[in-house]
Design an enzyme around this catalytic site. Structure first.
Site, PDB file in Angstrom:
ATOM      1  N   ASN A  80       4.892  23.278   2.685  1.00  0.00           N
ATOM      2  CA  ASN A  80       3.916  23.814   1.744  1.00  0.00           C
ATOM      3  C   ASN A  80       2.591  24.138   2.437  1.00  0.00           C
ATOM      4  O   ASN A  80       2.437  23.933   3.640  1.00  0.00           O
ATOM      5  CB  ASN A  80       3.733  22.814   0.585  1.00  0.00           C
ATOM      6  CG  ASN A  80       3.458  23.508  -0.725  1.00  0.00           C
ATOM      7  OD1 ASN A  80       2.743  24.494  -0.788  1.00  0.00           O
ATOM      8  ND2 ASN A  80       4.036  22.976  -1.786  1.00  0.00           N
ATOM      9  N   HIS A 106      -4.723   8.829  21.686  1.00  0.00           N
ATOM     10  CA  HIS A 106      -5.571   8.477  22.831  1.00  0.00           C
ATOM     11  C   HIS A 106      -5.786   6.971  22.817  1.00  0.00           C
ATOM     12  O   HIS A 106      -5.803   6.354  21.750  1.00  0.00           O
ATOM     13  CB  HIS A 106      -6.929   9.182  22.749  1.00  0.00           C
ATOM     14  CG  HIS A 106      -6.812  10.670  22.678  1.00  0.00           C
ATOM     15  ND1 HIS A 106      -6.653  11.446  23.796  1.00  0.00           N
ATOM     16  CD2 HIS A 106      -6.816  11.523  21.627  1.00  0.00           C
ATOM     17  CE1 HIS A 106      -6.570  12.718  23.430  1.00  0.00           C
ATOM     18  NE2 HIS A 106      -6.656  12.785  22.114  1.00  0.00           N
ATOM     19  N   ALA A 116       2.967  10.656  -1.632  1.00  0.00           N
ATOM     20  CA  ALA A 116       1.730  11.394  -1.410  1.00  0.00           C
ATOM     21  C   ALA A 116       0.637  10.445  -0.929  1.00  0.00           C
ATOM     22  O   ALA A 116       0.500   9.328  -1.419  1.00  0.00           O
ATOM     23  CB  ALA A 116       1.299  12.084  -2.705  1.00  0.00           C
ATOM     24  N   LYS A 169       4.257   1.181   3.345  1.00  0.00           N
ATOM     25  CA  LYS A 169       5.176   0.040   3.249  1.00  0.00           C
ATOM     26  C   LYS A 169       6.363   0.468   2.393  1.00  0.00           C
ATOM     27  O   LYS A 169       6.250   1.339   1.538  1.00  0.00           O
ATOM     28  CB  LYS A 169       4.481  -1.151   2.609  1.00  0.00           C
ATOM     29  CG  LYS A 169       3.357  -1.725   3.470  1.00  0.00           C
ATOM     30  CD  LYS A 169       2.791  -2.974   2.837  1.00  0.00           C
ATOM     31  CE  LYS A 169       1.688  -3.645   3.606  1.00  0.00           C
ATOM     32  NZ  LYS A 169       1.130  -3.115   4.758  1.00  0.00           N
ATOM     33  N   ARG A 210      11.017   0.668  -2.037  1.00  0.00           N
ATOM     34  CA  ARG A 210      12.376   0.385  -2.488  1.00  0.00           C
ATOM     35  C   ARG A 210      13.371   1.127  -1.647  1.00  0.00           C
ATOM     36  O   ARG A 210      13.045   2.055  -0.927  1.00  0.00           O
ATOM     37  CB  ARG A 210      12.554   0.750  -3.968  1.00  0.00           C
ATOM     38  CG  ARG A 210      12.444   2.216  -4.263  1.00  0.00           C
ATOM     39  CD  ARG A 210      12.522   2.456  -5.783  1.00  0.00           C
ATOM     40  NE  ARG A 210      12.226   3.816  -6.124  1.00  0.00           N
ATOM     41  CZ  ARG A 210      13.129   4.748  -6.399  1.00  0.00           C
ATOM     42  NH1 ARG A 210      14.404   4.435  -6.408  1.00  0.00           N
ATOM     43  NH2 ARG A 210      12.784   5.972  -6.697  1.00  0.00           N
TER      44      ARG A 210
END
Length: 187
Positions: A85, A115, A158, A178, A181
């Site tokens: 997109n 870096h 998102a 994290k 599920r």
């Protein structure tokens, strides 16, 4: 090996390396082509110009919306039936592999470059390949950091910041991302 092959192999390259200037030459070529890319009039024209930037043909089933940003481009590999997109940014000196059937939302950043934090070595490129496997969906404004592999069928929510590998068939979210599920049978 030339400097670009050394970067994709993961070799650390200091910015004062005698061959580092070659990167600037290639980046300037990409900037010129990016201007053409981001003023394209249709998806076919976008596909043609982006193929020129990455140095290999993009399959007709793959769609990229502009604006699209990359610093080098030649180390991007795009599979079939990929959708990218608007306003995505790919820093690809370390390599970015995107397999088939991947969906990437707007304003996603993928970087294969880093870096060191130490002041005396900070001007060293630390490249590390990013690999997005089949059927992945990356939500709007997510950031994928160097060295990350996102496993098949996974979803990156998102706004997530992905700084480590994502197992196949999982949903990740948050900063840092994290596991929320596991997906069973695609659900």
């Amino acid at each position: 090996m030339n400097i670009f092959e050394r970067l994709t192999s993961g070799e650390e390259i200091p910015m004062n390396h005698p061959d580092y200037g070659e990167i600037g030459v290639e980046v300037n070529k990409t900037i010129a082509l990016s201007t053409k890319l981001n003023s394209s009039k249709n998806v076919h024209e976008i596909r043609q110009t982006l193929s020129e930037i990455i140095g290999s043909p993009i399959d007709e089933s793959t769609t990229v919306f502009t604006p699209f940003y990359t610093n080098y481009g030649k180390n991007i590999s795009l599979g079939k039936n990929v959708f990218i997109n608007h306003a995505c940014s790919f820093l690809d000196l370390g390599g970015i592999i995107i397999e088939d059937n991947v969906m990437i939302g707007p304003r996603v950043s993928i970087t294969s470059e880093n870096h060191p934090t130490a002041i005396e070595t900070r001007k060293t490129m630390l490249p590390s390949k990013v690999h997005i496997q089949k059927n992945v969906w990356i939500g709007a404004s997510a950031t994928i950091l160097p060295g990350v592999t996102i496993g098949e069928n996974s979803v990156v929510a998102a706004g997530a910041l992905v700084n480590k590998d994502v197992p196949s068939n999982t949903v990740v979210a948050g900063v840092p991302a994290k596991i929320l599920r596991k997906l069973k049978n695609g659900v």
